[in-house]
Design an enzyme around this catalytic site. Structure first.
Site, mmCIF file in Angstrom:
data_model
loop_
_atom_site.group_PDB
_atom_site.id
_atom_site.type_symbol
_atom_site.label_atom_id
_atom_site.label_comp_id
_atom_site.label_asym_id
_atom_site.label_seq_id
_atom_site.Cartn_x
_atom_site.Cartn_y
_atom_site.Cartn_z
ATOM 1 N N ASP A 3 3.911 -17.639 3.025
ATOM 2 C CA ASP A 3 4.648 -17.675 4.284
ATOM 3 C C ASP A 3 4.173 -16.494 5.151
ATOM 4 O O ASP A 3 4.287 -15.337 4.714
ATOM 5 C CB ASP A 3 6.151 -17.552 3.970
ATOM 6 C CG ASP A 3 7.019 -17.545 5.223
ATOM 7 O OD1 ASP A 3 6.453 -17.510 6.349
ATOM 8 O OD2 ASP A 3 8.254 -17.559 5.065
ATOM 9 N N GLU A 14 -11.444 8.713 0.990
ATOM 10 C CA GLU A 14 -11.453 8.254 -0.405
ATOM 11 C C GLU A 14 -12.396 7.055 -0.527
ATOM 12 O O GLU A 14 -12.340 6.318 -1.506
ATOM 13 C CB GLU A 14 -10.051 7.952 -0.906
ATOM 14 C CG GLU A 14 -9.269 6.928 -0.125
ATOM 15 C CD GLU A 14 -7.904 6.667 -0.742
ATOM 16 O OE1 GLU A 14 -7.845 6.256 -1.899
ATOM 17 O OE2 GLU A 14 -6.890 6.879 -0.037
ATOM 18 N N CYS A 26 -5.086 9.348 0.004
ATOM 19 C CA CYS A 26 -4.805 9.316 1.452
ATOM 20 C C CYS A 26 -4.356 10.677 1.983
ATOM 21 O O CYS A 26 -4.101 10.817 3.182
ATOM 22 C CB CYS A 26 -3.718 8.289 1.755
ATOM 23 S SG CYS A 26 -4.083 6.662 1.091
ATOM 24 N N HIS A 49 2.795 8.352 6.397
ATOM 25 C CA HIS A 49 1.597 7.661 5.915
ATOM 26 C C HIS A 49 1.952 6.179 5.834
ATOM 27 O O HIS A 49 3.011 5.822 5.306
ATOM 28 C CB HIS A 49 1.181 8.190 4.539
ATOM 29 C CG HIS A 49 0.196 7.288 3.869
ATOM 30 N ND1 HIS A 49 -1.028 7.021 4.423
ATOM 31 C CD2 HIS A 49 0.277 6.546 2.734
ATOM 32 C CE1 HIS A 49 -1.680 6.166 3.645
ATOM 33 N NE2 HIS A 49 -0.904 5.854 2.613
ATOM 34 N N SER A 51 -1.810 8.907 -3.152
ATOM 35 C CA SER A 51 -1.484 8.468 -4.509
ATOM 36 C C SER A 51 -2.120 9.386 -5.534
ATOM 37 O O SER A 51 -3.162 9.995 -5.293
ATOM 38 C CB SER A 51 -1.993 7.044 -4.741
ATOM 39 O OG SER A 51 -1.223 6.137 -4.003
HETATM 40 N N1 CAA Z 1 9.700 -13.392 4.911
HETATM 41 C C1 CAA Z 1 10.010 -12.086 5.123
HETATM 42 N N2 CAA Z 1 9.840 -11.111 4.183
HETATM 43 C C2 CAA Z 1 9.299 -11.472 3.016
HETATM 44 C C3 CAA Z 1 8.937 -12.798 2.730
HETATM 45 C C4 CAA Z 1 9.150 -13.789 3.748
HETATM 46 N N3 CAA Z 1 8.832 -15.053 3.559
HETATM 47 N N4 CAA Z 1 8.432 -12.842 1.480
HETATM 48 C C5 CAA Z 1 8.471 -11.586 0.990
HETATM 49 N N5 CAA Z 1 9.014 -10.769 1.922
HETATM 50 C C6 CAA Z 1 9.219 -9.317 1.828
HETATM 51 C C7 CAA Z 1 9.735 -8.880 0.475
HETATM 52 O O1 CAA Z 1 11.136 -9.034 0.372
HETATM 53 C C8 CAA Z 1 9.281 -7.444 0.452
HETATM 54 O O2 CAA Z 1 10.176 -6.662 1.233
HETATM 55 P P1 CAA Z 1 10.973 -5.430 0.553
HETATM 56 O O3 CAA Z 1 9.915 -4.541 -0.020
HETATM 57 O O4 CAA Z 1 11.704 -4.847 1.692
HETATM 58 O O5 CAA Z 1 11.810 -6.040 -0.501
HETATM 59 C C9 CAA Z 1 7.961 -7.469 1.206
HETATM 60 O O6 CAA Z 1 7.946 -8.698 1.941
HETATM 61 C C10 CAA Z 1 6.763 -7.471 0.296
HETATM 62 O O7 CAA Z 1 6.953 -8.480 -0.652
HETATM 63 P P2 CAA Z 1 6.598 -8.229 -2.185
HETATM 64 O O8 CAA Z 1 7.191 -6.928 -2.635
HETATM 65 O O9 CAA Z 1 6.890 -9.445 -2.946
HETATM 66 O O10 CAA Z 1 5.010 -8.055 -2.004
HETATM 67 P P3 CAA Z 1 3.899 -7.961 -3.104
HETATM 68 O O11 CAA Z 1 4.459 -7.545 -4.407
HETATM 69 O O12 CAA Z 1 3.092 -9.188 -3.038
HETATM 70 O O13 CAA Z 1 3.017 -6.783 -2.486
HETATM 71 C C11 CAA Z 1 2.696 -4.418 -2.468
HETATM 72 C C12 CAA Z 1 3.576 -5.558 -1.999
HETATM 73 C C13 CAA Z 1 2.865 -4.227 -3.978
HETATM 74 C C14 CAA Z 1 3.103 -3.152 -1.755
HETATM 75 C C15 CAA Z 1 1.209 -4.782 -2.173
HETATM 76 O O14 CAA Z 1 1.030 -4.966 -0.802
HETATM 77 C C16 CAA Z 1 0.235 -3.731 -2.666
HETATM 78 O O15 CAA Z 1 -0.136 -3.695 -3.836
HETATM 79 N N6 CAA Z 1 -0.218 -2.860 -1.746
HETATM 80 C C17 CAA Z 1 -1.143 -1.784 -2.087
HETATM 81 C C18 CAA Z 1 -0.405 -0.589 -2.631
HETATM 82 C C19 CAA Z 1 0.458 0.082 -1.597
HETATM 83 O O16 CAA Z 1 0.274 -0.083 -0.406
HETATM 84 N N7 CAA Z 1 1.422 0.910 -2.047
HETATM 85 C C20 CAA Z 1 2.240 1.675 -1.140
HETATM 86 C C21 CAA Z 1 2.539 3.062 -1.655
HETATM 87 S S1 CAA Z 1 1.067 3.877 -2.231
HETATM 88 C C22 CAA Z 1 0.355 4.551 -0.800
HETATM 89 O O17 CAA Z 1 0.986 4.656 0.187
HETATM 90 C C23 CAA Z 1 -1.075 4.964 -0.857
HETATM 91 C C24 CAA Z 1 -1.895 3.921 -0.194
HETATM 92 O O18 CAA Z 1 -2.217 4.050 0.989
HETATM 93 C C25 CAA Z 1 -2.313 2.761 -0.961
#
Ligand code: CAA
Length: 391
Positions: free
Chosen positions: A33, A83, A115, A237, A312
């Site tokens: 979605d 990085e 980062c 960040h 991280s």
């Molecule tokens: N409509 C609206 N919202 C929706 C939705 C829909 N149809 N489906 C899902 N969502 C929402 C979820 O509820 C969730 O919101 P909340 O966190 O507020 O609950 C959000 O969308 C994301 O959904 P998921 O948690 O299910 O997403 P995911 O597990 O597939 O991926 C993630 C999320 C793990 C962060 C992934 O993007 C990822 O691995 N990213 C890389 C790591 C990262 O960015 N980490 C952040 C901290 S580390 C850091 O900051 C260093 C860096 O730069 C990497």
């Protein structure tokens, strides 16, 4: 800063990659979605580098307007934070020496801590300038966020470089002396030498980010930092833009502060606009957030801005600054918006091919066809030597 002249950001400019992928396309092909990306992660599009772009070409493109405006007098240090290293030994900053016509009396170094390292560069620059206020330091944060195809991190990819000239008596942002730190050895996100994409424990990374930024804030306050109420805006960040909301709510929760959701959105909105269109740019992301804030917010003259840096692994720093009178005259707001709008839209198929092609070329001699519209390009890798060209 006590006992030394004010130090801070005198000029700031950015560059991003040549291509843009609309996240609607990614969502459609992944059967997700689109609201998950637009609303859940707060991302609409991501910058994707052409085959002849990398962190060096983006860094050069970000720094060039600053050097055109200020020249290189008293510039003795260039710190490149990344990085997405292109070499395990040679600093990426060295490739900028001919591309940017830097003086031979320049200290050129690359800094790494996920980062976070752009913020380390900023603090190191402040130290150098405290010793000799006539010196100016060029900092460039430049990164390409790459995750495996079809992985949860894929929609948060992006690419950008932000360059900042740090000086005494700065024209844009004067740094406060207080800063708060938090570090911890944790495997939430990392990229071993043999990989071109990051490994991430998504849930742990989000949890660690929240803990770290909260703890850095506590240290900031202990060391005489400003109160929450003093800030006109908060720059976090931004691995994806809704992370800022999560972090700010978490911070308020730990402090027992209750703010209306509209107030939180208002204080975060302007700093997240560019990231929403560009995606994660690792070291550049916090400073792209600051640039976005400066380019979009109503007048911030003499107002305080809080900055939360997170890398991280992990190191986090909370610091702050005061926006200087007349700062708007030093921005390139129209140019920045045009640069984002000027990216070339790409098909999903082209994006997949570019992503896969990156690893296929690893360690193999090759010449790259001109692709990017940037004045700086990587033309070939021969005998493991990277050859760059400026238009
Ligand atoms: N409509 C609206 N919202 C929706 C939705 C829909 N149809 N489906 C899902 N969502 C929402 C979820 O509820 C969730 O919101 P909340 O966190 O507020 O609950 C959000 O969308 C994301 O959904 P998921 O948690 O299910 O997403 P995911 O597990 O597939 O991926 C993630 C999320 C793990 C962060 C992934 O993007 C990822 O691995 N990213 C890389 C790591 C990262 O960015 N980490 C952040 C901290 S580390 C850091 O900051 C260093 C860096 O730069 C990497």
């Amino acid at each position: 800063m006590s006992g030394i002249p004010s130090v801070g950001i005198h000029d700031i400019a950015f560059a991003t990659a040549h291509y843009v992928l609309d996240l609607d396309d990614l969502a459609r092909h992944r059967g997700v979605d689109p609201a998950k990306y637009h609303v859940g992660l707060g991302q609409d599009a991501m910058s994707v580098p052409a085959a002849d772009e990398d962190i060096v070409t983006m860094a050069a493109a970000a720094a060039a307007p600053i050097l055109r405006r200020h020249g290189t007098d008293n510039l003795r240090t260039v710190l490149l934070a990344t990085e997405t290293a292109v070499d395990q030994s040679k600093a990426a900053a060295l490739y900028l020496h001919p591309l940017l016509d830097l003086p031979s009396t320049t200290r050129l170094v690359e800094l790494k801590q996920a980062c976070y390292s752009g913020t380390a560069a900023l603090q190191f620059a402040a130290g150098l300038i405290a010793r000799d206020p006539a010196e100016r330091v060029l900092i460039i944060t430049s990164d390409i966020a790459r995750y495996d195809l079809d992985s949860p991190g894929e929609p948060t990819q992006g690419a950008a470089a932000v360059a900042m000239l740090v000086t005494a008596d700065p024209a844009i942002l004067q740094l406060d002396s207080a800063s708060g730190l938090y570090c911890e050895d944790v495997m939430d996100f990392w990229r071993p030498n043999h990989r071109s994409t990051a490994i991430v424990d998504g849930e742990l990374s989000v949890r660690t980010y929240l803990t770290a930024t909260g703890r850095a804030w506590a240290d900031y306050r202990m060391r005489g930092g400003r109160t929450l109420e003093e800030f006109a805006a908060f720059c976090y960040h931004l691995p994806f833009t809704t992370m800022a909301r999560k972090a700010h709510r978490n911070l308020l929760g730990t402090l027992g502060a209750e703010w209306e959701p509209e107030r939180i959105e208002r204080l975060l909105r302007d700093s997240t606009r560019y990231n929403r269109l560009i995606g994660n740019s690792y070291t550049a992301s916090l400073y792209l957030g600051l640039l976005s804030l400066l380019d979009h917010a109503p007048d911030l003259t003499d107002r305080a801005v809080a900055l939360f840096s997170y890398g991280s692994g992990c190191v986090s720093e909370c610091f702050s600054g005061i926006v200087r009178p007349g700062y708007r005259q030093h921005l390139r707001t129209a140019e920045n918006r045009d640069r984002i709008a000027a990216r070339t839209a790409m098909t999903y198929g082209r994006y997949r091919a570019l992503h896969a092609g990156h690893d296929a070329r690893y360690g193999i001699d090759h010449v790259l066809d001109p692709d990017t519209g940037s004045p700086y390009r990587l033309t070939e890798i021969t005998g493991d030597k990277r050859i760059y060209q400026k238009a």
